[in-house]
Design an enzyme around this catalytic site. Structure first.
Site, PDB file in Angstrom:
ATOM      1  N   LEU A  57       0.831  -1.197   0.000  1.00  0.00           N
ATOM      2  CA  LEU A  57       0.000   0.000   0.000  1.00  0.00           C
ATOM      3  C   LEU A  57       0.866   1.248   0.000  1.00  0.00           C
ATOM      4  O   LEU A  57       1.832   1.338   0.766  1.00  0.00           O
ATOM      5  CB  LEU A  57      -0.921   0.001   1.221  1.00  0.00           C
ATOM      6  N   CYS A  58       0.491   2.167  -0.849  1.00  0.00           N
ATOM      7  CA  CYS A  58       1.214   3.439  -0.932  1.00  0.00           C
ATOM      8  C   CYS A  58       0.595   4.441   0.030  1.00  0.00           C
ATOM      9  O   CYS A  58      -0.438   5.045  -0.256  1.00  0.00           O
ATOM     10  CB  CYS A  58       1.163   3.978  -2.362  1.00  0.00           C
ATOM     11  N   LEU A  59       1.211   4.586   1.193  1.00  0.00           N
ATOM     12  CA  LEU A  59       0.750   5.516   2.214  1.00  0.00           C
ATOM     13  C   LEU A  59       1.940   6.341   2.691  1.00  0.00           C
ATOM     14  O   LEU A  59       3.093   5.937   2.522  1.00  0.00           O
ATOM     15  CB  LEU A  59       0.137   4.764   3.395  1.00  0.00           C
TER      16      LEU A  59
END
Length: 284
Positions: free
Chosen positions: A103-105
């Site tokens: 996940l791109c966070l």
């Protein structure tokens, strides 16, 4: 030159070892903290075989489409944590994230420069839960309906403990595989108590372990049952819906049956008011 190169390698190895020692100490400290004071809806622990591999379970909060769902995922920490962030994945299908996808966070390894070393495991997981319950999109997230997310929440316990029903296969994948297809082996290895609870829950709710469907015919024509979601009852909810529909239909059917009466009454009132007003005008 050879001696200088050897010394450089030795210093590099020593530095890496010291850095990993600091990381291990940091994660050990954080495990103690999160065990003694877990954030709401969140539990987490490092794997017995690798302290850099953490497993978390998020319980879907009330007033969200994930209510009662059991969402399992991993945090894979780098050797230089807390100076770099972990890779974050959620393995349980949620309708919010692609299963087992990085996940791109701002708190994940997609953005190492924005990571704050003061953030801890609990901070990271609270941030993940906050993002999960928002509508913001990013790499690894998906857009689905509220109904889809509720449906997946109702099947999350079954999915975690059966590997999406793959436990019935003759040769399920090895337990190192955290995706559907491992027969639930990885989840069972990391969460034995939750796994036992899930199987008991499936038994109580008459859930077919191979499909995730109810065996008592309570699935409904278009969606899965709300399988024991805390704080709700499928029968009670349906009763409320039925009552509202009956009241609504009853009101509509009365108007439908008495259209002429209603129209006649309105005309009578209009004529009466007109005559009264007309009479007052002539008298003046």
């Amino acid at each position: 030159m050879a001696s200088k190169a050897a010394n450089t390698r030795a210093r590099t190895v020593a530095f890496s070892a010291n850095r990993r020692t600091l990381t291990v100490k940091q994660l050990t400290r954080e495990f103690k903290t999160i065990s003694e004071n877990p954030p709401p809806y969140i539990t987490a622990h490092p794997s017995d075989s690798n302290i850099l591999e953490w497993h978390y379970v998020i319980t879907g909060p009330e007033d969200t489409p994930y209510h009662g769902g059991q969402y399992w995922g991993t945090l894979i920490f780098p050797p230089n944590y807390p100076f770099a962030p972990p890779a974050i994945r959620m393995h349980t299908p949620s309708g919010r994230f692609q299963p087992s996808t990085r996940l791109c966070l701002s708190i994940s390894d997609f953005h190492p420069k924005s990571f704050n070393p003061a953030w801890e495991v609990s901070t990271i997981l609270i941030g993940l839960l906050s993002f999960m319950t928002s509508d913001e999109m990013t790499t690894g997230s998906v857009s689905t309906t509220t109904a889809d997310r509720k449906y997946l929440a109702s099947r999350s316990r079954w999915w975690n403990s059966t590997g999406g029903g793959s436990h019935t296969k003759a040769n399920p994948a090895q337990k190192g595989n955290v995706k559907a297809g491992d027969g639930g082996a990885k989840f069972r290895a990391e969460w034995p108590e939750l796994d036992a609870e899930n199987w008991e829950w499936m038994k109580q709710h008459k859930v077919d372990s191979s499909t995730g469907d109810r065996l008592d015919g309570e699935n409904g024509p278009s969606c899965a049952p709300q399988l024991g979601i805390a704080g709700s009852s499928g029968h009670q909810a349906q009763a409320v819906v039925d009552a509202v529909v009956q009241q609504r239909d009853a009101g509509r059917s009365w108007i439908s049956r008495n259209k002429l009466l209603v129209a006649g009454g309105m005309i009578f009132i209009y004529v009466l008011v007109a005559r009264l007003l007309g009479g007052d005008g002539f008298g003046a």
